[in-house]
Design a protein around this motif. Structure first.
Motif, PDB file in Angstrom:
ATOM      1  N   ASP A   1     -11.446   3.323   1.383  1.00  0.00           N
ATOM      2  CA  ASP A   1     -12.033   4.558   0.481  1.00  0.00           C
ATOM      3  C   ASP A   1     -10.994   5.682   0.911  1.00  0.00           C
ATOM      4  O   ASP A   1     -10.682   6.725   0.011  1.00  0.00           O
ATOM      5  CB  ASP A   1     -13.374   4.820   1.119  1.00  0.00           C
ATOM      6  CG  ASP A   1     -14.018   6.046   0.460  1.00  0.00           C
ATOM      7  OD1 ASP A   1     -14.001   6.129  -0.731  1.00  0.00           O
ATOM      8  OD2 ASP A   1     -14.435   6.848   1.076  1.00  0.00           O
ATOM      9  N   PRO A   2     -10.436   5.746   2.001  1.00  0.00           N
ATOM     10  CA  PRO A   2      -9.513   6.852   2.218  1.00  0.00           C
ATOM     11  C   PRO A   2      -8.050   6.783   2.073  1.00  0.00           C
ATOM     12  O   PRO A   2      -7.209   7.634   2.203  1.00  0.00           O
ATOM     13  CB  PRO A   2      -9.562   7.208   3.806  1.00  0.00           C
ATOM     14  CG  PRO A   2      -9.837   5.645   4.324  1.00  0.00           C
ATOM     15  CD  PRO A   2     -10.737   5.273   3.323  1.00  0.00           C
ATOM     16  N   ALA A   3      -7.916   5.669   1.621  1.00  0.00           N
ATOM     17  CA  ALA A   3      -6.385   5.018   0.801  1.00  0.00           C
ATOM     18  C   ALA A   3      -5.829   6.011   0.015  1.00  0.00           C
ATOM     19  O   ALA A   3      -6.561   6.496  -0.836  1.00  0.00           O
ATOM     20  CB  ALA A   3      -6.520   3.670   0.836  1.00  0.00           C
ATOM     21  N   GLU A   4      -4.207   5.883   0.029  1.00  0.00           N
ATOM     22  CA  GLU A   4      -3.751   6.593  -1.162  1.00  0.00           C
ATOM     23  C   GLU A   4      -3.193   5.506  -2.207  1.00  0.00           C
ATOM     24  O   GLU A   4      -3.326   5.786  -3.415  1.00  0.00           O
ATOM     25  CB  GLU A   4      -2.467   7.404  -0.459  1.00  0.00           C
ATOM     26  CG  GLU A   4      -2.924   8.337   0.290  1.00  0.00           C
ATOM     27  CD  GLU A   4      -3.406   9.623  -0.205  1.00  0.00           C
ATOM     28  OE1 GLU A   4      -2.880   9.856  -1.570  1.00  0.00           O
ATOM     29  OE2 GLU A   4      -4.388  10.274   0.231  1.00  0.00           O
ATOM     30  N   GLU A   5      -2.500   4.313  -1.544  1.00  0.00           N
ATOM     31  CA  GLU A   5      -2.112   3.432  -2.537  1.00  0.00           C
ATOM     32  C   GLU A   5      -2.465   1.984  -2.046  1.00  0.00           C
ATOM     33  O   GLU A   5      -2.517   1.625  -1.063  1.00  0.00           O
ATOM     34  CB  GLU A   5      -0.693   3.669  -2.303  1.00  0.00           C
ATOM     35  CG  GLU A   5       0.077   2.697  -3.455  1.00  0.00           C
ATOM     36  CD  GLU A   5       1.650   2.914  -3.317  1.00  0.00           C
ATOM     37  OE1 GLU A   5       2.222   3.818  -4.323  1.00  0.00           O
ATOM     38  OE2 GLU A   5       2.487   2.332  -2.583  1.00  0.00           O
ATOM     39  N   VAL A   6      -2.509   1.014  -3.097  1.00  0.00           N
ATOM     40  CA  VAL A   6      -2.887  -0.244  -2.932  1.00  0.00           C
ATOM     41  C   VAL A   6      -1.739  -1.116  -3.603  1.00  0.00           C
ATOM     42  O   VAL A   6      -1.423  -0.756  -4.816  1.00  0.00           O
ATOM     43  CB  VAL A   6      -4.331  -0.529  -3.367  1.00  0.00           C
ATOM     44  CG1 VAL A   6      -4.519  -2.107  -3.364  1.00  0.00           C
ATOM     45  CG2 VAL A   6      -5.407   0.151  -2.918  1.00  0.00           C
ATOM     46  N   ARG A   7      -1.261  -1.930  -3.069  1.00  0.00           N
ATOM     47  CA  ARG A   7      -0.388  -2.978  -3.512  1.00  0.00           C
ATOM     48  C   ARG A   7      -1.009  -4.588  -3.577  1.00  0.00           C
ATOM     49  O   ARG A   7      -1.583  -4.802  -2.436  1.00  0.00           O
ATOM     50  CB  ARG A   7       0.949  -2.989  -2.942  1.00  0.00           C
ATOM     51  CG  ARG A   7       2.018  -4.003  -3.516  1.00  0.00           C
ATOM     52  CD  ARG A   7       3.230  -4.039  -2.491  1.00  0.00           C
ATOM     53  NE  ARG A   7       4.245  -4.946  -3.053  1.00  0.00           N
ATOM     54  CZ  ARG A   7       5.357  -5.236  -2.440  1.00  0.00           C
ATOM     55  NH1 ARG A   7       5.597  -4.939  -1.132  1.00  0.00           N
ATOM     56  NH2 ARG A   7       6.203  -5.971  -3.158  1.00  0.00           N
ATOM     57  N   ILE A   8      -1.060  -5.171  -4.442  1.00  0.00           N
ATOM     58  CA  ILE A   8      -1.595  -6.682  -4.515  1.00  0.00           C
ATOM     59  C   ILE A   8      -0.056  -7.329  -5.087  1.00  0.00           C
ATOM     60  O   ILE A   8       0.258  -7.219  -5.972  1.00  0.00           O
ATOM     61  CB  ILE A   8      -2.635  -6.853  -5.947  1.00  0.00           C
ATOM     62  CG1 ILE A   8      -3.540  -5.707  -5.892  1.00  0.00           C
ATOM     63  CG2 ILE A   8      -2.791  -8.291  -6.035  1.00  0.00           C
ATOM     64  CD1 ILE A   8      -4.583  -5.872  -4.719  1.00  0.00           C
ATOM     65  N   VAL A   9      -0.040  -8.571  -4.154  1.00  0.00           N
ATOM     66  CA  VAL A   9       1.166  -9.491  -4.305  1.00  0.00           C
ATOM     67  C   VAL A   9       0.340 -10.821  -4.327  1.00  0.00           C
ATOM     68  O   VAL A   9      -0.275 -11.215  -3.462  1.00  0.00           O
ATOM     69  CB  VAL A   9       2.192  -9.278  -3.411  1.00  0.00           C
ATOM     70  CG1 VAL A   9       3.288 -10.248  -3.640  1.00  0.00           C
ATOM     71  CG2 VAL A   9       2.547  -7.778  -3.362  1.00  0.00           C
TER      72      VAL A   9
END
Length: 369
Positions: free
Chosen positions: A182-190
């Motif tokens: 919820d407080p995150a800025e960026e997500v990366r999925i690998v």
């Protein structure tokens, strides 16, 4: 009647839609779910609310066979917003939708063009339903068991094991992921060498799916900032859309838009999704599956997207509840979920920190940095 059906109805009425006396509730499900329809009406009567029945889901005009017959004859240009159905949902306080099938391939010969026009015509109806206290659920019909390649009995056990859970305990467990995302800025999925995609979730809202809008529940989900998605994704689980199976869907994103795509099977169906409207080639959802009682793929996205050790991304409409104040919401008549297996050679990274590796979260035993 199977006691599990009665328990299912109780969870829907008491927890999922929290139905109150004198509220108006629309029950939308076909005759294949007759036992659940009866059990729901009994629970609704106990509460003292007011039900009305539709023969199909939120955008339905009848049973699958009746809808196919209509769509085979109508011209796409003649499909208009059904104001009488829209009024029904605008005056409803709650809605319960289930979509079991008598024949999962009933509409397989309806063209993708007419299917897209149909979805567009019913866009406001869907929006009105989503503004109620709504629940999307399932009933284990034999045709769905056949699609899952299971006996009816085994499929029933699978369905109810996934749905009749201690949802308070599920909520507590999943809240740990909400607190990360919820407080995150960026997500990366690998995942392997076929998926590497990043997206901003800044100022978006992360929701804990724990037995309210969806039954079964078991995911944590949010919306990406529409123009932020970059990279490529291979969805290694099939997508079953409009009675057609898309295999090996691959998408490449730049500035949030799909700029290239392919599929090993039914690429034209994937193209039909992407070209439905202005928002259907952008992502509207990022979801993380956490229901480990869903341990097999069954061609039912209500279950498949919750499967443990997976993530899913939806092309099209973002749920308004996941879009932060002042942030653009991706709008579309479509919302098509597609799944990536994260059980091997995979990780989820949030603001540069790995929070899940090979399906295990950092707050679970066995997590390896």
């Amino acid at each position: 009647m199977d006691s599990r059906v009665q328990r299912h109805a109780e969870i829907i009425v008491d927890r999922a839609i929290d139905l109150q006396p004198d509220e108006n509730v629309v029950v939308s499900m076909p005759p294949a779910a007759e036992d659940l329809r009866v059990a729901l009406y009994e629970e609704i009567g106990t509460v003292g609310a007011n039900p009305v029945m539709l023969a199909r889901g939120d955008r339905g005009i009848g049973t699958d066979r009746a809808t196919r017959a209509y769509l085979q004859q109508v011209d796409a240009a003649d499909l208009e917003e059904p104001e009488h159905l829209l009024k029904l949902f605008e005056h409803a306080d709650a809605a319960v939708v289930a979509r079991p099938h008598e024949n999962v391939a009933e509409q397989s010969d309806v063209s993708t063009e007419i299917g897209a026009a149909y979805a567009e015509a019913y866009r406001d109806v869907l929006n009105a339903r989503l503004e109620t206290k709504w629940c999307l659920t399932h009933y284990p019909a034999p045709a769905d068991a056949q699609l899952a390649e299971l006996s009816t009995e085994v499929y029933e056990d699978f369905v109810y094991d996934a749905m009749l859970k201690d949802w308070d305990a599920v909520e507590d467990h999943q809240e740990q992921m909400v607190e990360i995302l919820d407080p995150a800025e960026e997500v990366r999925i690998v995942s392997g060498d076929t998926t590497d995609v990043t997206m901003s979730v800044a100022d978006m809202v992360t929701l804990n799916d724990c037995g309210t809008n969806n039954l079964p529940a078991g995911e944590v989900f949010t919306a990406p900032v529409p123009d932020s998605v970059e990279g490529e994704v291979l969805f290694d689980k099939p997508v079953y859309h409009q009675a057609r199976e898309i295999q090996g869907a691959w998408l490449e994103f730049e500035d949030g838009e799909v700029v290239d795509f392919s599929a090993e099977q039914n690429e034209a169906v994937l193209e039909g999704i992407l070209t439905t409207d202005e928002g259907s080639d952008r992502l509207g959802e990022l979801g993380i599956g956490m229901n480990r009682d869903i341990d097999r793929f069954t061609y039912n996205m209500l279950f498949d997207e919750k499967m443990g050790d997976t993530v899913h991304m939806a092309l099209g409409r973002a749920y308004p509840e996941t879009v932060g104040e002042g942030v653009e919401q991706n709008e579309s008549a479509k919302h098509v979920d597609m799944i990536v297996d994260m059980s091997e050679d995979s990780y989820i990274e949030v603001d540069g920190e790995v929070v899940q590796r090979d399906g295990t979260f950092r707050f679970e035993d066995g997590f390896e940095e």
